[in-house]
Scaffold this motif. Structure first.
Motif, PDB file in Angstrom:
ATOM      1  N   THR A 132      12.756  13.022  -2.162  1.00 15.92           N
ATOM      2  CA  THR A 132      12.047  14.140  -2.105  1.00 15.92           C
ATOM      3  C   THR A 132      10.680  14.227  -2.147  1.00 15.92           C
ATOM      4  O   THR A 132       9.906  13.620  -2.958  1.00 15.92           O
ATOM      5  CB  THR A 132      12.657  15.220  -3.078  1.00 15.92           C
ATOM      6  N   ILE A 133       9.889  15.100  -1.498  1.00 14.56           N
ATOM      7  CA  ILE A 133       8.264  15.143  -1.632  1.00 14.56           C
ATOM      8  C   ILE A 133       7.963  15.854  -2.635  1.00 14.56           C
ATOM      9  O   ILE A 133       8.665  17.211  -2.959  1.00 14.56           O
ATOM     10  CB  ILE A 133       7.857  15.803  -0.222  1.00 14.56           C
ATOM     11  N   VAL A 134       7.177  15.418  -3.586  1.00 11.48           N
ATOM     12  CA  VAL A 134       6.881  16.032  -4.878  1.00 11.48           C
ATOM     13  C   VAL A 134       5.274  16.351  -4.881  1.00 11.48           C
ATOM     14  O   VAL A 134       4.831  15.270  -4.677  1.00 11.48           O
ATOM     15  CB  VAL A 134       7.410  15.392  -6.029  1.00 11.48           C
ATOM     16  N   GLU A 135       4.879  17.506  -4.998  1.00  8.46           N
ATOM     17  CA  GLU A 135       3.308  17.791  -5.243  1.00  8.46           C
ATOM     18  C   GLU A 135       3.316  17.427  -7.001  1.00  8.46           C
ATOM     19  O   GLU A 135       3.829  18.012  -7.789  1.00  8.46           O
ATOM     20  CB  GLU A 135       3.096  19.053  -4.907  1.00  8.46           C
ATOM     21  N   THR A 136       2.255  16.602  -7.210  1.00  8.97           N
ATOM     22  CA  THR A 136       1.892  16.291  -8.401  1.00  8.97           C
ATOM     23  C   THR A 136       0.400  16.467  -8.406  1.00  8.97           C
ATOM     24  O   THR A 136      -0.569  16.622  -7.895  1.00  8.97           O
ATOM     25  CB  THR A 136       2.092  14.579  -8.864  1.00  8.97           C
ATOM     26  N   ALA A 137      -0.022  16.255  -9.780  1.00  8.72           N
ATOM     27  CA  ALA A 137      -1.535  16.501 -10.109  1.00  8.72           C
ATOM     28  C   ALA A 137      -2.331  15.546  -9.421  1.00  8.72           C
ATOM     29  O   ALA A 137      -3.439  15.368  -9.208  1.00  8.72           O
ATOM     30  CB  ALA A 137      -1.708  16.282 -11.674  1.00  8.72           C
ATOM     31  N   ASN A 138      -1.824  14.131  -9.160  1.00  8.78           N
ATOM     32  CA  ASN A 138      -2.537  13.136  -8.536  1.00  8.78           C
ATOM     33  C   ASN A 138      -2.076  13.035  -6.944  1.00  8.78           C
ATOM     34  O   ASN A 138      -2.330  12.076  -6.249  1.00  8.78           O
ATOM     35  CB  ASN A 138      -2.014  11.864  -9.023  1.00  8.78           C
ATOM     36  N   GLY A 139      -1.281  14.129  -6.366  1.00  2.00           N
ATOM     37  CA  GLY A 139      -1.156  14.182  -4.837  1.00  2.00           C
ATOM     38  C   GLY A 139       0.340  14.393  -4.705  1.00  2.00           C
ATOM     39  O   GLY A 139       0.970  14.427  -5.567  1.00  2.00           O
ATOM     40  N   THR A 140       0.619  14.234  -3.323  1.00  4.99           N
ATOM     41  CA  THR A 140       1.930  14.088  -2.821  1.00  4.99           C
ATOM     42  C   THR A 140       2.618  13.051  -2.797  1.00  4.99           C
ATOM     43  O   THR A 140       2.025  11.873  -2.509  1.00  4.99           O
ATOM     44  CB  THR A 140       1.864  14.744  -1.491  1.00  4.99           C
ATOM     45  N   ILE A 141       3.883  12.521  -3.474  1.00  9.37           N
ATOM     46  CA  ILE A 141       4.381  11.449  -3.598  1.00  9.37           C
ATOM     47  C   ILE A 141       5.954  11.609  -3.108  1.00  9.37           C
ATOM     48  O   ILE A 141       6.551  13.075  -3.067  1.00  9.37           O
ATOM     49  CB  ILE A 141       4.408  10.708  -4.897  1.00  9.37           C
TER      50      ILE A 141
END
Length: 200
Positions: A132-141
């Protein structure tokens, strides 16, 4: 004089016997003996005042290791109290399928997240083929979904907890899917208090 004060005074008197008897045994001049005795009385009086003040303010011996940073949490009954770390965040050690892992508590994260290395160490099988595409503080993973059969923070126990797995999650974080399973959680000053639901 209440019971606590009487007990404390009796303990202080007993603790003074040893140094005072040692002074007498050394056969020092009476003036030197009295000076040393006064010093010991002052030391024990300060200690007694400190202990009394701590008890009145609700400080217990179990608070000391937390304050010194020797442990990351305090457990009172089934309630877990976590002290804020020097970096301003709340960290604690979780047991994931028996694997001990220090993790950040992040109320801004929807799902608890762990690294691939932690998943392997905890014996978690990751069978999500696409992720699943997840938005994190360090960007999209891209993170993969999995389940921790057992997830514990101190005495607080969760089963079949959904976790998100990606190599970039590092130490990992405890998200809202764990926090929302509790009876309550809150931050009071520099402490986070986790209260589990009552056992059935």
């Amino acid at each position: 004089m209440n019971g606590d004060t009487a007990f404390s005074a009796a303990m202080m008197a007993l603790m003074l016997i040893l140094p005072l008897s040692a002074l007498v045994a050394r056969r020092l001049p009476i003036s030197a003996t009295l000076k040393m005795a006064a010093v010991w009385v002052a030391i024990f009086a300060v200690a007694l005042l400190a202990v009394t003040a701590a008890r009145r303010n609700g400080v217990t011996l179990s608070d000391v290791p937390v304050a010194l940073g020797l442990v990351d949490r305090q457990v009172i009954g089934s309630t877990v109290i976590i002290q804020r770390s020097d970096d301003g965040h709340f960290w604690t050690t979780a047991s994931i399928n028996g694997h001990q892992q220090r993790m950040l508590i992040d109320s801004g994260a929807t799902v608890t997240a762990i690294s691939e290395a932690t998943a392997r160490a905890a014996g978690i099988e990751v069978s999500d083929p696409f992720g699943t595409i997840v938005e994190t503080a360090n960007g999209t993973i891209v993170a993969k979904r999995a389940t921790a059969a057992s997830f514990d923070v101190g005495p607080i126990h969760a089963t079949d907890l959904s976790v998100s797995v990606a190599p970039t999650f590092g130490d990992g974080l405890i998200g809202m899917n764990f926090l929302s399973s509790l009876k309550s959680w809150r931050v009071e000053g520099d402490r986070m208090i986790l209260e589990p639901n009552a056992a059935p």
